[in-house]
Structure formats: structure tokens, C-alpha cells
Write an enzyme that holds these catalytic residues in place. Structure first.
Site, short mmCIF file in Angstrom:
data_model
loop_
_atom_site.label_atom_id
_atom_site.label_comp_id
_atom_site.label_asym_id
_atom_site.label_seq_id
_atom_site.Cartn_x
_atom_site.Cartn_y
_atom_site.Cartn_z
CE1 TYR A 124 31.26 40.23 35.98
CE2 TYR A 124 30.71 42.57 35.86
CZ TYR A 124 30.75 41.31 35.28
OH TYR A 124 30.28 41.14 33.99
CG ASP B 15 30.58 43.91 31.59
OD1 ASP B 15 30.39 43.66 32.79
OD2 ASP B 15 29.83 43.49 30.69
CG ASP C 49 22.45 41.52 31.64
OD1 ASP C 49 23.23 42.21 32.30
OD2 ASP C 49 22.82 40.74 30.74
CD GLU D 52 28.11 46.38 34.10
OE1 GLU D 52 27.61 45.24 34.19
OE2 GLU D 52 27.44 47.38 33.85
CD1 TRP D 53 34.30 47.07 41.97
CD2 TRP D 53 34.81 49.23 41.71
NE1 TRP D 53 35.38 47.33 42.76
CE2 TRP D 53 35.71 48.65 42.62
CE3 TRP D 53 34.93 50.58 41.41
CZ2 TRP D 53 36.73 49.39 43.24
CZ3 TRP D 53 35.94 51.32 42.00
CH2 TRP D 53 36.83 50.73 42.91
N PRO D 54 30.30 46.92 41.55
CG PRO D 54 28.42 48.17 42.11
CD PRO D 54 29.68 48.23 41.33
#
Length: 305
Positions: free
Chosen positions: A84, A47, A107, A80-82
Site C-alpha cells: 500500500y 490488510d 494478488d 500488506e504494509w509495503p
């Protein structure tokens, strides 16, 4: 977990704390990666909460990728990189260098509204995300995690309580079209035979896992209907007809086969096999034919052409 024929996934965070406030992996990437490998972990969902700056976020994702590779164990790296980076445009070329799949949107929940919102977002951004997907790196229509416990509420909410049967068929069909990673998120002790059969449908899984590795996309929308296609190996195509109507009965959607594959999918002729909601042979059609598909409300008909 392995003794039951399953894979073991675990959750951590690029920052000093997870989204739920537990310890993250910041400045301990190598130690955590080695620990996960020693436990026999098969997948890490990483995350992006509490990372500080966007540069620290990117640096953390790179570091954990390298740390996982150094363990010598094959561990799927779910980023979850893109997500954020929004509203900035992510550099998907760089992200694919480090991650096996990456989450783009909010989600997923056990509801038809959630499934619709993910499909709508995907269509809106398909020009930028479809072209990057391929072997080794995939767009992830989301995997949510329950805070504080190691249970994934993942993409496929089939077999829970929020979706009707038609909506379950739609999620399975569309996730296959989108070349999405497939994770079940139900209590395996109490899954219904119908949900189990749908989740284990070999024809659908074969489309999802097609070795060509191209992600599908929407090619047209007409009132309540969407027409999607996905190029497959062997010059084949997967085609999905989705009916967004939520009331009433089944409706027909008619389209020309020249729509498919930029006019090449059925030139000069093609055989059509229905995969969902049930397997059925539709026969051979010529390039100039039209196809009429009856689709239940919130349902999808999945074809292989």
C-alpha cells in the site's frame, strides 16, 4: 482446525473497513488481538484498505504488532504494509521490526500468467528486497483472500486447476528459492496424490526453511532461461533453472559452475543433487566444469550444490 493438524489463520484490516467492506480493526487493535488469541488463531493477515493516510496506515500496523505481542500467544503477523506504499519505496527495515512477512505485489491467482508476473516483479526489485529477508521477516509473493469468507487463496496454487504439472513444479521450486512463506490453497479433501507429494517434498521444504535464512535471486537470464541461486547453510547453494518457453519440447541450458556463489560455490569441486522435478544424484563436478540442464517448457529444474 487444530485437531486436524492444521493452523488457524484469520483476516482483518488496519482501517475501519476491510477491502470487502466488513468491519476493520481501526482503533480496536488491542481488543481484536485479544479476541483472535482467545480463539486460538495462529496467523493474522492484516490488510491495508481504508486506512486514510500513509501515516495512519503505518501507525495501525505498528499498533497491531504490539497488540499481538501483548496477548502472549505466538501469532504470525502477515502484513500488506509495503504493497500500500507503492510507488513509494517502503522502509523494509522498519517493516521487518513489526511484521513476520509482508506482501509486495498484486494478488496471486491460479494461473501461469500470475506466477510469471510475480517472478518478474521480484527480479525487477530484487536489489531492494532480497537483502532484508531473513529469520523473523520474509518477503511474501502474495496471499490473496476471498472477500467475505475466511479462506486464504495463498501463494501456492498447486493442486488447483490453473497450472500444468511443469508450472506447479516451477512454483514450488521458485517459492523455495525465494524463501517465501508456504501456504497451501487447495481443497485438502480432493487434492491429487501428485500435488500432495509435491507440496510435501521434504527436500524442497528443507531448502525453503534453510536456517541461514537468505533469500535467493536471479543471477543471469539468457533468452528463455533464467538462472537463480540461493545461499544455504553448510556452504551449499540451491540453484534453479527456469524455462519460460511455452511451446515445443524440452530444451537444454548450459552454464559454467563459476557463475555460482560468485565463483566460490564449486571451488575446487562440488557435488550436485537434483531435487525437482525428481530426486537424482548428478555426481561431483570441478570448479571449471559446465553444467547442461534439460528443462521442460514452463518447467524448472531445482538443484542443490
Amino acid at each position: 482446525v487444530h485437531s486436524k493438524g492444521l493452523k488457524l489463520g484469520i483476516y482483518s484490516d488496519v482501517g475501519n473497513k476491510t477491502c470487502a467492506g466488513f468491519p476493520g480493526s481501526y482503533n480496536h487493535y488491542d481488543l481484536d488481538a485479544q479476541t483472535f488469541a482467545s480463539w486460538g488463531v495462529d496467523l493474522l493477515k492484516f490488510d491495508g484498505c481504508n486506512a486514510g493516510t500513509l501515516e495512519l496506515l503505518a501507525q495501525g500496523y505498528r499498533c497491531m504488532s504490539l497488540a499481538l505481542n501483548k496477548t502472549g500467544r505466538s501469532i504470525v503477523y502477515s502484513c500488506e504494509w509495503p504493497f500500500y506504499l507503492r510507488p513509494l519505496q517502503p522502509n523494509y527495515t522498519e517493516i521487518k521490526q513489526y511484521c513476520n512477512h509482508w506482501r509486495n505485489f498484486f494478488d496471486v491467482y491460479d494461473s501461469w500468467r500470475s506466477i510469471k508476473s510475480i517472478l518478474d516483479w521480484t527480479v525487477l526489485h530484487q536489489d531492494s528486497i532480497v537483502k532484508i529477508a531473513g529469520p523473523g521477516g520474509w518477503n511474501d509473493p502474495d496471499m490473496a483472500t476471498l472477500p467475505g469468507i475466511f479462506v486464504f487463496l495463498s501463494q501456492l496454487v498447486i493442486g488447483n486447476f490453473g497450472l500444468s504439472w511443469e508450472q506447479s513444479v516451477t512454483q514450488m521450486a521458485m517459492w523455495a528459492i525465494m524463501a517465501a512463506p508456504l501456504f497451501m490453497s487447495n481443497d485438502l479433501r480432493h487434492i491429487s496424490p501428485e500435488a500432495k507429494q509435491l507440496l510435501q517434498n521434504k527436500e524442497v521444504i528443507a531448502i525453503n526453511q534453510d536456517p541461514l535464512g537468505k533469500q535467493g535471486y536471479q543471477i543471469t537470464k539468457d533468452e528463455n532461461f533464467e538462472l537463480w541461486e540461493r545461499p544455504l547453510s553448510g556452504l551449499a547453494y540451491a540453484v534453479a533453472v527456469l524455462n519460460h518457453q511455452e511451446i515445443g519440447g524440452p530444451q537444454n541450458f548450459t552454464f559454467s559452475l563459476t557463475f555460482l556463489g560468485n565463483g566460490l560455490a564449486c571451488n575446487p569441486a562440488c557435488s550436485i543433487q537434483q531435487v525437482l522435478p525428481a530426486s537424482r544424484d548428478w555426481g561431483v563436478y570441478s570448479w571449471v566444469s559446465s553444467l547442461s540442464v534439460e528443462v521442460n517448457p514452463t518447467g524448472t529444474v531445482l538443484l542443490k550444490v
